[in-house]
Each structure stands twice: as structure tokens, then as C-alpha cells.
Design an enzyme around this catalytic site. Structure first.
Site, mmCIF file in Angstrom:
data_model
loop_
_atom_site.group_PDB
_atom_site.id
_atom_site.type_symbol
_atom_site.label_atom_id
_atom_site.label_comp_id
_atom_site.label_asym_id
_atom_site.label_seq_id
_atom_site.Cartn_x
_atom_site.Cartn_y
_atom_site.Cartn_z
ATOM 1 N N ASN A 64 9.532 9.893 -11.647
ATOM 2 C CA ASN A 64 8.538 10.003 -10.254
ATOM 3 C C ASN A 64 7.189 10.039 -10.956
ATOM 4 O O ASN A 64 6.172 9.589 -10.265
ATOM 5 C CB ASN A 64 8.874 11.419 -9.528
ATOM 6 C CG ASN A 64 10.302 11.152 -8.710
ATOM 7 O OD1 ASN A 64 10.760 9.757 -8.531
ATOM 8 N ND2 ASN A 64 10.854 12.162 -8.106
ATOM 9 N N ARG A 390 13.865 -3.991 0.218
ATOM 10 C CA ARG A 390 14.425 -3.735 -1.025
ATOM 11 C C ARG A 390 16.022 -3.920 -0.958
ATOM 12 O O ARG A 390 16.414 -3.438 -0.349
ATOM 13 C CB ARG A 390 14.333 -2.300 -1.666
ATOM 14 C CG ARG A 390 12.998 -1.797 -1.576
ATOM 15 C CD ARG A 390 12.717 -0.631 -2.479
ATOM 16 N NE ARG A 390 11.646 0.196 -2.236
ATOM 17 C CZ ARG A 390 10.386 0.035 -2.901
ATOM 18 N NH1 ARG A 390 10.406 -1.049 -3.813
ATOM 19 N NH2 ARG A 390 9.450 0.737 -2.694
ATOM 20 N N ARG A 420 6.813 -2.349 -3.647
ATOM 21 C CA ARG A 420 6.083 -2.010 -4.903
ATOM 22 C C ARG A 420 7.459 -1.725 -5.854
ATOM 23 O O ARG A 420 8.394 -1.207 -5.724
ATOM 24 C CB ARG A 420 5.475 -0.621 -4.725
ATOM 25 C CG ARG A 420 4.698 -0.286 -5.943
ATOM 26 C CD ARG A 420 3.997 0.955 -5.828
ATOM 27 N NE ARG A 420 2.923 0.646 -5.149
ATOM 28 C CZ ARG A 420 2.292 1.525 -4.105
ATOM 29 N NH1 ARG A 420 2.907 2.555 -3.730
ATOM 30 N NH2 ARG A 420 1.171 1.245 -3.399
ATOM 31 N N HIS A 450 8.046 -3.405 6.771
ATOM 32 C CA HIS A 450 8.850 -2.052 6.046
ATOM 33 C C HIS A 450 10.064 -1.953 7.196
ATOM 34 O O HIS A 450 10.770 -1.064 6.858
ATOM 35 C CB HIS A 450 8.033 -0.933 5.961
ATOM 36 C CG HIS A 450 8.572 0.244 5.231
ATOM 37 N ND1 HIS A 450 8.825 1.489 5.846
ATOM 38 C CD2 HIS A 450 9.094 0.356 4.101
ATOM 39 C CE1 HIS A 450 9.448 1.943 4.890
ATOM 40 N NE2 HIS A 450 9.485 1.692 3.796
ATOM 41 N N TYR A 483 20.898 7.974 -0.854
ATOM 42 C CA TYR A 483 20.100 8.280 0.080
ATOM 43 C C TYR A 483 20.696 8.523 1.268
ATOM 44 O O TYR A 483 21.780 7.866 1.586
ATOM 45 C CB TYR A 483 19.175 7.028 0.258
ATOM 46 C CG TYR A 483 18.232 6.907 -0.720
ATOM 47 C CD1 TYR A 483 18.283 7.090 -2.109
ATOM 48 C CD2 TYR A 483 16.979 6.250 -0.300
ATOM 49 C CE1 TYR A 483 17.263 6.854 -2.952
ATOM 50 C CE2 TYR A 483 16.206 5.715 -1.577
ATOM 51 C CZ TYR A 483 16.132 5.998 -2.608
ATOM 52 O OH TYR A 483 15.328 6.088 -3.581
ATOM 53 N N ARG A 579 10.809 16.106 3.389
ATOM 54 C CA ARG A 579 11.278 16.184 2.030
ATOM 55 C C ARG A 579 9.924 16.320 1.017
ATOM 56 O O ARG A 579 10.076 17.036 0.111
ATOM 57 C CB ARG A 579 12.094 14.908 1.710
ATOM 58 C CG ARG A 579 12.852 14.899 0.368
ATOM 59 C CD ARG A 579 13.539 13.695 -0.205
ATOM 60 N NE ARG A 579 12.321 12.856 -0.499
ATOM 61 C CZ ARG A 579 12.180 11.552 0.027
ATOM 62 N NH1 ARG A 579 13.142 10.976 0.650
ATOM 63 N NH2 ARG A 579 11.300 10.761 -0.536
ATOM 64 N N HIS A 607 16.451 10.750 3.366
ATOM 65 C CA HIS A 607 15.514 9.751 3.449
ATOM 66 C C HIS A 607 15.407 9.106 5.274
ATOM 67 O O HIS A 607 14.338 8.512 5.374
ATOM 68 C CB HIS A 607 15.889 8.367 2.735
ATOM 69 C CG HIS A 607 15.176 7.339 2.750
ATOM 70 N ND1 HIS A 607 15.376 6.383 3.288
ATOM 71 C CD2 HIS A 607 14.077 7.225 2.010
ATOM 72 C CE1 HIS A 607 14.441 5.447 2.943
ATOM 73 N NE2 HIS A 607 13.592 5.954 2.212
#
Length: 726
Positions: A64, A390, A420, A450, A483, A579, A607
């Protein structure tokens, strides 16, 4: 307690043009993220977790932090280089933010090294050892040392390339996240000094596992140091040290990028050569070596730091894969929704009967794959439209779309090239889809798509019916196992029409009019949320109960934060489960008295994005307005991304999301942190109350909407009740 440095206060003598608007109303976004990553790191100290899972938390905190520097810090460095003095919402200039970030990140990295020392010692007690080059002789017998030398000669030596550093040999290029060992040597024959550099090959595993039943590892850089005499025969070693570089890895979209595919293909190649943002040096590196590295790699842009004796904390993830089940979380097999089994596995029949929500990872992502595979194989399905943000490297979703196209169906895939660090993978999938006959669309140049949506159009009794899937997470089978996300399936004609309008918006830039259920950004998502907060303010001012619950990954948007402050002042009770980043200051007298913020960090990554409004009554209640969404409450999600928000009207689904998912998050007291008014986070403990772990609850109790007839057999899901936190 986690206390980010200087979250929202300039020095008293700073000239601050934002003083009048009160920058102390906000926490700094970047420092709030660092506080989140510290919470992740501190899970590595949580002895309630199995040892290898603690190691995994530590490695995640390292990965991270790498990404944070490669993107966020790189952006601030770019502003600083261009003399951009735009202040953040909390009133800091880029230079001030960078100074605070550097101090906090250095403290975080020192903490990672300390945690690694403790975890490493605990691993050794469990017969999992990581040997440094100085311990090889005492830890290994002659046969094992011979094996290691043979391995070096045959598997490592042919790959490495020593490079002399002198006027005739310029300093070599190190790619992003590249690591190397530098040696100061002296030739025995004539006492001539020489400086050499050996890069760790990018494709080589960081750790070598020694043969035998006992788990013993040695890092490649330690092997290089041990066998320096074989690499440089005839030389004595004066000094050796490791270093690592992180480079600017963000990709900026240029308006004139007419061919987006070619632009990204070239941009990905350029990214590995971005400017150095962080130069990490091994602690106690000889000053001569450190000076050379600062001159060659540091420059004006790089943040140079000594990070400890182990560089690249994220690489420790490889050790967490050691086959020791007793040192990991107990295995867990996700459930397949009983509702769909009751219809013989026919997803369309189950969805047609009633809306259904699937709660990942407690319920398997296989149901999403089954939905798409059934669509691909069903002769009555005429069209499939799918967004892909993704999808992962081995994507069954892609295979299903390819199968559908090859079966002659009309298949449209919106592939987001700007996801990304997944840009290269998405380019690969786009090419594979196009070869199969899928109509591939790349969406908007300036906005990311998204939203996670798929729609299937099926011919039934002479008419077309649309089935939709809306997800709060990606179509990614791997992350769907770790997730927590929601998958909502519906055949509601209103939602189907809205989904069609959304796809037309992305593929043809056709402005959607008269949306019936779905709310989209960048058109109206922020506006709709503000309207709902205003409605709660009106309830409070009329003397009725007023409440807001929301769950998200990040809260940054100033307009929403100000509206929540206004709601708190009006008497609305607000509970937020955030979170990661939170720029709102909770429980500040006169500003946010009624706003409570908590963060959940545990076995699974929280998530899902949910918003609930009391609608004239205390939460939870049957008349509450409940939304699921793909969007966090951030300016980028509202202004520069295509996102969706969808109201949940089915009673069972409504109850599952509100009375199960949200209540469980709010009452968790085993893996939660409370955000204090000063920016610190305090771990929640059960105290005299009974412990409640929301992840354990959902692992052991079936969901509501997926149970079908099982809800009527008397086997009730334990009812959750909310006790108001102080």
C-alpha cells in the site's frame, strides 16, 4: 492509538488565506490515508490473528505504501516542481503536505521494521526462519551450504549482471520498485578501489526456500552478499548495502490522445522510467555509497530515507504462502445462494421471481460467473453489455463474453484502460475480446468508467426482458474472495431501461434523460445524496427522528462533508463506516456532535458502498431509503468517473443490506477503530460487552435474500440489534 501527524493545523505564524473558511474543519486526505495504512500494519501486531496472517497484513501495508508514493506523493511532487501552490481542503500547500507526509511515512516505515523484527522472531519459534547472510554458516550444515552455493552458481549467477560505476560506465537505470546491492571493493593485486552495482533481476523470486522439511528462507540480496567473492574474485569488500527506488507511476491523459489504445501502450512503457519519488537506503549504509546514490538517484524530486534492514516490506507476502494451515485463518468455503439452487441453477428464473443480493465473499462469486455463462449459452439471449474495470489475469468473465460472441450474440464490453496498474492487463483483454467479435468500447477520455454493471437482454414469449447485475466491486474472481462486496440482480424493467441508457451514455455519449431508478455520476449522484441529506435535515427540524448511515472506502468530498456537518447541527444522527480516508472531523462540539465514524480492518477488506436514510424514523426501519453504489464520496467519483447509485426496494434485499450488513458493521467490536476529533484512531474493545466480529458472523450465518424457501423452515438468522455507541 493511531495519531497522524499535523492532520489539519498550520503553524500559528503561517499566512493562511483559507483561515476565513475554517480549514480545521477537515483532516488532510493524504495523512488520513497514512493513518489507515497504519491500522493495516497494526493488524500485524494483533495476536488474535494467526501468525502468517499477521505477516500478510504487514506485507499489505508495505505494498500500500509503495503505491501511495508512486501515485499520491508523485502528484504532490509534480505540483511542487511546477510551483503550484493550490492548498488542500485543510489548508496545506503541496510543500507543507509533503513535509508532513515524509515525517509520517518515515515513522510508519520504522514501525514496519519493528513489527517485522517481532514477527520474524515469532516465525522462528514456529520453525519458519529467514536467514541473513551472516547466519548461514551457523544455521546450515556443510551439505546445506553446498546446496546453497550450487544454487547460486547455477540459478542466480548466470542471471545477474555486475556493473562497474566509474566515468566510463554511467549509473545504470533502475526500474520502478527496482532493488540493487552496491559494493565498495578493493583489488587485492594493486589495492585499486572499485565500486560495483548488482541489480536484483525483476523476474526472480525475492526469497529462496532451502531444501528440507523445515521452512528456511534466504533473500536473494543476502545470497549476493554471501557470495560476493564468487561474483568479484580477487577483490576484498569494504562495504555493501542495499537500496530500492520508487518512481512516478501515474498516467496522465492528454486531451489530444486520439488513439487511446496506442497512447496507453506507450504510457505503460514510460511509467517504468518515471522520475524517482522515493529512494530507500539500507540503514547504516556506508556514507560513501549513500552519497553516490543521493547524487545519482536522489535529485531534487526524490525523498531519501533509511528504511531499516529489510527493504520492500511488500515482498514478505511470499513467505505468507508457506503451507502451514494452523498459522492461517481457518479455511472458508463461500456459499452458493439457495434461491438459485431452488430454480435448478437457472439464474434468470430466480431473478425473474424476485430481486436477489449476493454478499461476497461469504457467498461465492461463482453466481456472477453462472449468470454470464448462462447468458452465453442461452439461445434466447440476444445481447450482453458489460463494464470491465478490473477483471484479473485469469478471468472467467472474459471467457464468458468471448463464448457469447462466438455463439453469435451481440456483446459489448466497456473496457476501462485507465484502471490504475491494470492498464496493461486491460489492453490484453480488449485485444482478446475484439478478436472474438466483441464490440469493445473504451469509454470517455477524461472520465473513468468505474460503474460495475452488466445487462443481459433475453427473448421471452415474444418480447425482450432485461436482466441486470450491479456490483459494488470489480468483476474480479480473486478479489471477490477477500473483498466484502454486494452483487445485486434484478429484472425490474425500470432498472433495465436505465442500464441501457447508461451504456448508451458510455458508448455513444448519448446524454441519458428521464432516469427512473439509477443515479449516475458525473451527472447527478452528488446532487441526489445532498437532496437525501436535506430531507433528513427537514425531518429533524420538524421534530421527527432523522438518521443517516453510510458505508464506503473514503469520504473526501467537501460539499458532502459540509452537508453532513449541517445535518449534525440540525439534529440528524449520523453513523459512518469508512475503511480508509476520512476528511470529516467527527464529534467536534458545535460542528459534528452527532457524527460518529468508525473503520473496520479485519480478515476481509470492507469494500461495499451503502447509504441509508431514515426517512422520518430512526434507523433501521422498513421505510428507510437504502442505496448501493460503486462510488466513494470523493470529488473524483462525483466529477470524473461514471458511477452508479441504485435504490433497493425489494423488502428482503432491503432488510439484508440494512438490518444485516449495516448493523453488523456498526456493532462490530473486535476489528473496529473509532475516529477521534483530533484525528487519532482508537481500537474498539468489547469491554464488558459480548464480542462481535462481523466477518465471523457472516461466515457462519446465511444471508437473507439468498435463502429462498429456507427462510420459512424456522431456522432463523440471528437477529442483530444496534446499541448506540457513546
Amino acid at each position: 492509538m493511531t495519531r497522524p501527524a499535523n492532520l489539519a493545523r498550520l503553524d500559528a505564524d503561517d499566512d493562511d488565506p483559507f483561515e476565513e473558511v475554517g480549514h480545521e474543519r477537515y483532516f488532510n486526505r493524504e495523512l488520513s490515508w497514512l493513518a489507515f495504512n497504519r491500522r493495516v500494519m497494526e493488524e500485524a501486531c494483533n495476536e488474535a490473528h494467526p501468525l502468517l496472517e499477521r505477516l500478510r497484513f504487514l506485507s499489505i501495508s508495505g505494498s500500500n505504501l509503495d503505491e501511495f508514493f508512486m501515485v499520491r506523493v508523485a502528484g504532490l511532487k509534480g505540483q511542487q516542481t511546477k510551483d503550484v501552490e493550490r492548498r488542500s481542503a485543510d489548508g496545506l500547500t503541496p510543500s507543507q503536505q509533503l513535509a508532513a507526509i515524509t515525517a509520517e511515512a518515515d515513522a510508519l516505515m520504522a514501525g514496519q521494521q519493528a513489527v517485522w523484527r517481532d514477527v520474524r522472531a515469532a516465525l522462528a519459534r514456529e520453525k519458519i526462519e529467514v536467514l541473513g547472510h551472516r547466519r548461514v554458516d551457523e544455521a546450515l550444515d556443510a551439505e546445506e551450504r553446498a546446496w546453497l552455493e550450487t544454487h547460486f552458481r547455477e540459478q542466480i549467477f548466470p542471471i545477474i549482471t555486475p556493473q562497474a560505476l566509474d566515468p566510463a560506465h554511467p549509473f545504470p537505470f533502475l526500474p520502478n520498485k527496482g532493488m540493487a546491492v552496491m559494493f565498495d571493493l578493493v583489488r587485492r593485486s594493486d589495492k585499486e578501489p572499485i565500486r560495483e552495482l548488482v541489480m536484483l533481476p525483476a523476474g526472480m523470486a525475492r526469497f529462496i526456500r532451502l531444501p528440507g522439511g523445515t521452512a528456511r528462507y534466504i533473500a536473494v540480496e543476502s545470497i549476493l552478499k554471501r557470495y560476493v567473492g564468487l561474483i568479484f574474485p580477487g577483490y576484498d569488500v569494504l562495504g555493501a548495502a542495499e537500496f530500492r527506488v520508487l518512481r512516478d507511476s501515474d498516467i496522465e491523459i492528454e486531451e489530444e490522445a486520439e488513439d487511446l489504445v496506442r497512447y496507453f501502450a506507450n504510457a505503460i512503457k514510460r511509467r517504468r522510467r518515471g522520475r524517482v519519488i522515493r529512494l530507500e537506503l539500507e540503514t547504516n549504509m556506508p556514507e560513501g555509497l549513500a552519497a553516490v546514490l543521493r547524487d545519482e538517484l536522489g535529485g531534487a524530486d526524490a525523498i531519501v530515507t533509511e528504511t531499516g534492514t529489510f527493504l520492500g516490506i511488500g515482498d514478505l507476502a511470499a513467505l505468507a504462502d508457506e503451507d502451514r494451515p494452523e498459522l492461517k485463518f481457518p479455511s472458508f468455503t463461500p456459499r452458493f445462494p439457495e434461491r438459485i439452487r431452488e430454480f435448478g441453477g437457472d439464474c434468470f428464473a430466480a431473478i425473474r421471481a424476485k430481486d436477489i443480493v449476493v454478499h461476497h465473499p461469504y457467498e461465492t462469486f461463482d453466481v456472477v460467473l453462472a449468470f454470464l455463462k448462462q447468458a452465453a449459452n442461452d439461445p434466447d439471449v440476444v445481447a450482453i453489455k458489460q463494464t470491465l474495470y478490473r477483471a484479473g489475469k485469469q478471468s472467467a468473465v472474459i471467457n464468458a463474453l468471448i463464448a457469447a460472441a462466438e455463439a453469435g450474440k451481440s456483446v459489448t464490453a466497456v473496457v476501462e484502460l485507465k484502471a490504475r496498474f491494470d492498464e496493461e492487463q486491460n489492453l490484453y483483454w480488449a485485444s482478446a475480446l475484439e478478436r472474438a467479435g466483441v464490440q469493445v468500447v473504451y469509454g470517455f477520455i477524461d472520465w473513468k468508467t468505474h460503474a460495475k454493471v452488466s445487462m443481459v437482454v433475453r427473448r421471452e414469449a415474444g418480447v425482450f426482458r432485461t436482466y441486470c447485475h450491479f456490483g459494488t466491486g470489480n468483476y474480479h474472481p480473486v478479489t471477490a474472495r477477500i473483498y466484502t462486496d454486494l452483487s445485486f440482480f434484478t429484472a425490474d424493467p425500470r432498472v433495465g431501461r436505465d442500464a441501457a441508457r447508461m451504456f448508451n451514455y458510455i458508448t455513444g455519449y448519448v446524454e441519458p434523460e428521464d432516469m427512473e431508478q439509477v443515479v449516475l455520476s458525473p451527472r447527478s449522484l452528488r446532487t441526489r445524496l445532498i437532496e437525501k441529506v436535506d430531507a433528513e435535515i427537514a425531518h429533524a427540524r420538524a421534530g421527527r427522528p432523522a438518521a443517516i448511515w453510510a458505508k464506503m472506502n473514503s469520504l473526501v468530498d467537501p460539499a458532502l462533508i459540509e452537508k453532513l456537518y449541517e445535518a449534525s447541527g440540525a439534529g440528524v444522527e449520523i453513523d459512518l463506516v469508512i475503511r480508509g480516508i476520512c476528511c470529516l472531523r467527527p464529534r467536534v462540539p458545535g460542528l459534528s456532535d452527532r457524527i460518529r465514524v468508525k473503520s473496520v480492518v479485519g480478515r476481509f477488506l470492507e469494500h461495499s458502498r451503502i447509504a441509508a436514510f431514515g426517512n422520518g424514523d430512526a434507523l433501521p426501519n422498513d421505510g428507510a431509503i437504502v442505496y448501493i453504489s460503486s462510488a466513494d464520496w470523493m470529488p473524483r467519483n462525483f466529477d470524473r468517473r461514471v458511477e452508479y447509485m441504485l435504490p433497493i426496494e425489494n423488502e428482503t434485499v432491503h432488510d439484508q443490506i440494512l438490518d444485516q450488513v449495516m448493523v453488523a458493521n456498526l456493532i462490530d467490536n473486535e476489528q473496529s477503530w473509532e475516529l477521534e476529533p483530533d484525528g487519532s484512531y482508537v481500537r474498539v474493545t468489547p469491554g464488558d460487552a459480548k464480542g462481535f466480529n462481523l466477518h465471523r458472523y457472516f461466515m457462519t450465518n446465511p444471508s437473507l435474500s439468498g435463502r429462498g424457501a429456507a427462510l420459512e423452515d424456522g431456522s432463523e438468522v440471528p437477529v442483530l440489534s444496534l446499541r448506540r455507541r457513546a
